[in-house]
Write an enzyme that holds these catalytic residues in place. Structure first.
Site, PDB file in Angstrom:
ATOM      1  N   LYS A  96       0.816  -1.233   0.000  1.00 35.39           N
ATOM      2  CA  LYS A  96       0.000   0.000   0.000  1.00 35.39           C
ATOM      3  C   LYS A  96       0.834   1.260   0.000  1.00 35.39           C
ATOM      4  CE  LYS A  96      -4.007  -2.158   2.222  1.00 35.39           C
ATOM      5  NZ  LYS A  96      -3.416  -3.449   2.636  1.00 35.39           N
TER       6      LYS A  96
HETATM    7  O1  LIG Z   1      -9.421  -3.020   1.629  1.00 29.48           O
HETATM    8  C1  LIG Z   1      -8.545  -3.778   2.044  1.00 29.48           C
HETATM    9  C2  LIG Z   1      -7.274  -3.798   1.534  1.00 29.48           C
HETATM   10  C3  LIG Z   1      -6.376  -4.701   2.011  1.00 29.48           C
HETATM   11  N1  LIG Z   1      -6.691  -5.561   2.998  1.00 29.48           N
HETATM   12  C4  LIG Z   1      -5.661  -6.519   3.464  1.00 29.48           C
HETATM   13  O2  LIG Z   1      -6.102  -7.844   3.152  1.00 29.48           O
HETATM   14  C5  LIG Z   1      -5.804  -8.718   4.234  1.00 29.48           C
HETATM   15  C6  LIG Z   1      -7.106  -9.222   4.829  1.00 29.48           C
HETATM   16  O3  LIG Z   1      -6.854 -10.182   5.820  1.00 29.48           O
HETATM   17  P1  LIG Z   1      -8.026 -11.115   6.448  1.00 29.48           P
HETATM   18  O4  LIG Z   1      -7.314 -11.907   7.476  1.00 29.48           O
HETATM   19  O5  LIG Z   1      -8.561 -11.964   5.321  1.00 29.48           O
HETATM   20  O6  LIG Z   1      -9.041 -10.187   7.002  1.00 29.48           O
HETATM   21  C7  LIG Z   1      -4.965  -7.921   5.216  1.00 29.48           C
HETATM   22  O7  LIG Z   1      -3.600  -8.095   4.894  1.00 29.48           O
HETATM   23  C8  LIG Z   1      -5.378  -6.490   4.952  1.00 29.48           C
HETATM   24  O8  LIG Z   1      -4.354  -5.568   5.253  1.00 29.48           O
HETATM   25  C9  LIG Z   1      -7.953  -5.551   3.506  1.00 29.48           C
HETATM   26  O9  LIG Z   1      -8.299  -6.329   4.401  1.00 29.48           O
HETATM   27  N2  LIG Z   1      -8.856  -4.667   3.013  1.00 29.48           N
END
Ligand SMILES: O=c1ccn([C@@H]2O[C@H](COP(=O)(O)O)[C@@H](O)[C@H]2O)c(=O)[nH]1
Length: 276
Positions: A96
């Site tokens: 990001k």
């Molecule tokens: O809008 C967003 C952008 C990035 N993320 C990232 O994805 C994973 C989600 O992890 P989970 O364990 O499946 O919840 C995490 O690395 C976030 O930083 C997001 O969730 N939403």
């Protein structure tokens, strides 16, 4: 040279529409019986790569969880990226980044230059210094066969206060981002290399994704509460370009290799059904 869009399209065709995040949360390290230190981080990342890199289309290391261990964490991130790519997965580094153009060029070089030790197939970027400030990353991605995923409508509840705000032209901030990225993908086939991040949690917002012609990364499934059945409301007619993304939902099935693979099989089946 094949573009990222072409490579992603082929990977999804061979392995299915799924991205799995490598997010070594302290809580997951504990759940796996690993110490919250560099050795635990390394064991965690190695296990995920061994279990999944030969079968999922995209692995998405979350840079923050590696950075928190300093230079030794970054070294493990480097080897995680390299080993994942060697095993055939595309690596989307969730980092990001977003800055003024001259600094953005350095970030792009760090993550997309073929000579970099952190060289990934794609990265996530933030557009809130203006989509135009990301131009150096778009340019390097285009010349090096890499991809860029731009945050548009994020999965967290706080995102709407900025992303749904109305910009001077009358469109929302998010729609402005969506439209600018759509232009970058115009004419690309079978899929553009410039993607968007659109959370699976956001429901029906009225944003128009129909002209994106690029991948739509959908985080928020599993641990954040969204299910594959939610994807149709969020993406409508653009479902065919959705790349569902899970981190904790799959990772919590470790540390056994068989458990991780079974979790992937389960969510992939659910996603295939939902995407049609
Ligand atoms: O809008 C967003 C952008 C990035 N993320 C990232 O994805 C994973 C989600 O992890 P989970 O364990 O499946 O919840 C995490 O690395 C976030 O930083 C997001 O969730 N939403």
């Amino acid at each position: 040279m094949e573009s990222f869009g072409e490579r992603l399209h082929a990977a999804i065709g061979q392995r299915g529409p799924l991205c799995v995040g490598i997010d070594p949360h302290a809580a997951l390290l504990a759940r796996w019986g690993l110490p919250d230190d560099v050795a635990g981080l390394e064991r965690f990342a190695r296990t995920v790569v061994e279990a999944l890199a030969d079968r999922v289309a995209v692995l998405k290391p979350q840079s923050a969880f590696f950075e928190r261990f300093g230079s030794r964490g970054i070294a493990i991130l480097e080897s995680t990226i390299r080993q994942s790519r060697e095993a055939g997965a595309l690596v989307l580094l969730d980092v990001k980044r977003g800055d003024i153009g001259s600094t953005m060029a350095a970030y792009a070089s760090a993550y997309l230059d073929p000579a970099s030790t952190l060289r990934s197939d794609a990265i996530t970027v933030s557009p809130y210094l203006g989509v135009g400030s990301l131009r150096p990353a778009f340019d390097l991605a285009a010349t090096s066969g890499a991809g860029i995923f731009v945050l548009a409508l994020t999965s967290n509840p706080e995102g709407a206060s900025v992303q749904h705000a109305v910009a001077p032209g009358g469109a929302t901030v998010a729609q402005t981002v969506i439209d600018e990225i759509s232009q970058l993908n115009a004419g690309a086939s079978p899929l553009g290399s410039f993607g968007l991040v659109v959370g699976a949690t956001i429901g029906r917002t009225g944003h128009d994704l129909s002209k994106v012609n690029g991948p739509l990364l959908a985080p928020g499934l599993g641990a954040q509460g969204a299910t594959p059945d939610d994807l149709r409301a969020v993406f409508g007619e653009s479902l065919h370009n959705v790349l569902p993304s899970y981190s904790r939902e799959v990772l919590s099935a470790g540390p056994g290799i068989a458990g991780l693979r079974a979790a992937v099989d389960r969510v992939l089946t659910d996603c295939r059904t939902a995407l049609g």
